[in-house]
Motif scaffolding. Structure first.
Motif, short mmCIF file in Angstrom:
data_model
loop_
_atom_site.label_atom_id
_atom_site.label_comp_id
_atom_site.label_asym_id
_atom_site.label_seq_id
_atom_site.Cartn_x
_atom_site.Cartn_y
_atom_site.Cartn_z
N GLN A 107 1.12 -0.79 0.07
CA GLN A 107 -0.27 -0.14 0.14
C GLN A 107 0.70 1.35 -0.30
O GLN A 107 0.71 2.60 -0.05
N ALA A 108 2.42 1.11 0.81
CA ALA A 108 2.83 2.69 0.55
C ALA A 108 4.52 2.21 0.83
O ALA A 108 4.96 1.19 1.46
N ILE A 109 5.82 2.93 0.25
CA ILE A 109 6.97 2.83 0.40
C ILE A 109 6.11 3.62 1.52
O ILE A 109 6.70 5.27 1.14
N ILE A 110 7.77 3.97 2.77
CA ILE A 110 8.14 4.25 3.70
C ILE A 110 9.71 4.28 3.61
O ILE A 110 10.17 3.73 3.82
N ALA A 111 9.88 5.94 3.31
CA ALA A 111 11.66 6.28 3.53
C ALA A 111 12.08 7.03 4.09
O ALA A 111 11.47 7.93 3.99
N ALA A 112 12.86 6.40 4.83
CA ALA A 112 14.03 7.60 5.78
C ALA A 112 15.26 7.29 5.70
O ALA A 112 15.26 5.96 6.10
N VAL A 113 15.28 7.70 4.05
CA VAL A 113 17.11 7.50 3.53
C VAL A 113 17.96 8.33 3.96
O VAL A 113 17.13 10.35 3.64
N ASN A 114 19.05 8.44 4.10
CA ASN A 114 20.02 9.09 4.31
C ASN A 114 21.37 8.58 3.74
O ASN A 114 21.67 8.06 4.26
N PRO A 115 22.06 9.71 3.35
CA PRO A 115 23.89 9.01 3.63
C PRO A 115 23.94 8.62 4.86
O PRO A 115 24.23 9.28 5.40
N VAL A 160 5.78 7.37 1.11
CA VAL A 160 6.43 8.81 2.51
C VAL A 160 7.71 9.22 2.45
O VAL A 160 8.18 7.40 3.22
N LEU A 161 7.59 10.01 2.68
CA LEU A 161 9.11 10.44 2.73
C LEU A 161 9.67 11.35 3.73
O LEU A 161 8.69 12.48 4.05
N LEU A 162 10.25 11.23 4.55
CA LEU A 162 10.83 11.72 5.98
C LEU A 162 11.99 12.56 5.61
O LEU A 162 12.68 11.82 4.55
N ASP A 163 11.56 14.04 5.65
CA ASP A 163 12.97 15.10 5.42
C ASP A 163 13.37 15.89 6.07
O ASP A 163 12.53 15.35 7.72
N GLY A 164 14.20 16.78 5.78
CA GLY A 164 14.80 17.73 7.00
C GLY A 164 14.51 18.57 6.69
O GLY A 164 13.55 19.28 5.86
N LEU A 165 14.62 19.68 7.31
CA LEU A 165 14.62 21.12 7.49
C LEU A 165 15.47 21.85 6.05
O LEU A 165 15.06 22.76 6.49
N TYR A 166 16.42 21.38 5.83
CA TYR A 166 17.59 22.01 5.32
C TYR A 166 17.42 23.44 4.28
O TYR A 166 17.76 23.90 3.90
N GLN A 167 16.30 22.60 3.12
CA GLN A 167 16.06 23.60 2.07
C GLN A 167 15.27 25.45 2.48
O GLN A 167 15.11 25.73 1.41
N PRO A 209 12.37 18.11 12.32
CA PRO A 209 14.10 19.22 12.88
C PRO A 209 14.63 17.28 13.60
O PRO A 209 14.09 16.44 13.45
N ASP A 210 15.61 17.93 14.28
CA ASP A 210 16.31 17.35 14.75
C ASP A 210 15.52 16.51 16.12
O ASP A 210 14.77 16.43 16.33
N PHE A 211 16.31 14.69 16.19
CA PHE A 211 15.34 14.28 16.97
C PHE A 211 16.18 14.16 18.34
O PHE A 211 16.61 13.97 18.30
N TRP A 212 15.21 13.59 19.25
CA TRP A 212 15.30 13.22 20.65
C TRP A 212 14.56 12.31 20.77
O TRP A 212 13.63 11.98 20.69
N GLY A 213 15.42 10.97 22.10
CA GLY A 213 14.89 10.39 22.18
C GLY A 213 15.34 9.72 22.79
O GLY A 213 16.59 9.24 23.14
N PRO A 214 14.92 8.45 23.85
CA PRO A 214 15.72 7.00 23.58
C PRO A 214 16.98 6.56 22.70
O PRO A 214 16.03 6.71 21.78
#
Length: 182
Positions: free
Chosen positions: A29-37, A68-75, A122-127
């Protein structure tokens, strides 16, 4: 990951290979992508991110699934004050310029019929996020009067999102799972 929701599969493959991704995603149903070099360097990003994003777009289109693409705030423009929905995309860094090109490519693909959502966090925090700027140890230290080691200008506003909240939103945007069914 240690835990994958029922009905989901975790698969490792080179997302730059859009054909292979499309074959793998058929019936999903979906591709979830949280990719980065793995390397935090603009030259590496310029070389690796465009092929990764091309493959994601190609694979989602070939499989006819939502991306569904997870991205940052760089742009976003850094000189416009704190980020807001009205903040223009006007990057001043090389990484930001790369992300802006990728964001423009995604908008074009959406205009051409690709079902896709981009979530920018933005930047993550968590365990268990040892590479994060804000960790549980930093928060504990603050509670006990310790001064944290900060990267960047401490007088500038900085946003953080809890990792689990971001994951919940990414999964919800996929449309695959009911909010209470994950």
């Amino acid at each position: 990951p240690r835990r994958v929701p029922a009905g989901a599969r975790h698969v490792a493959l080179d997302v730059a290979n859009g054909k292979a991704l499309g074959e793998l995603a058929k019936g999903a149903q979906a591709i979830i992508a949280a990719v980065n070099p793995a390397v935090y360097d603009a030259k590496v990003w310029a070389r690796t991110l465009p092929p990764m994003h091309r493959g994601l777009l190609e694979g989602a289109r070939a499989a006819d699934v939502r991306l569904v693409l997870l991205d940052g705030l760089y742009q976003y423009s850094l000189d416009q004050g704190p980020l807001a929905p009205s903040t223009p995309q006007g990057p001043s860094t090389e990484k930001g310029k790369i992300r802006k090109q990728l964001a423009d490519r995604m908008v074009a693909a959406q205009a051409d019929g690709l079902r896709a959502a981009v979530l920018r966090a933005p930047d993550f925090w968590g365990p268990n996020l040892s590479g994060a700027l804000l960790t549980r140890e930093v928060l504990e230290g603050l509670k006990h009067g310790k001064r944290p080691l900060l990267v960047g200008n401490p007088d500038m506003p900085h946003a953080f999102a809890h990792r689990d909240d971001v994951v919940d939103v990414v999964v919800a945007a996929s449309g695959v799972f009911r909010r209470n069914g994950v």
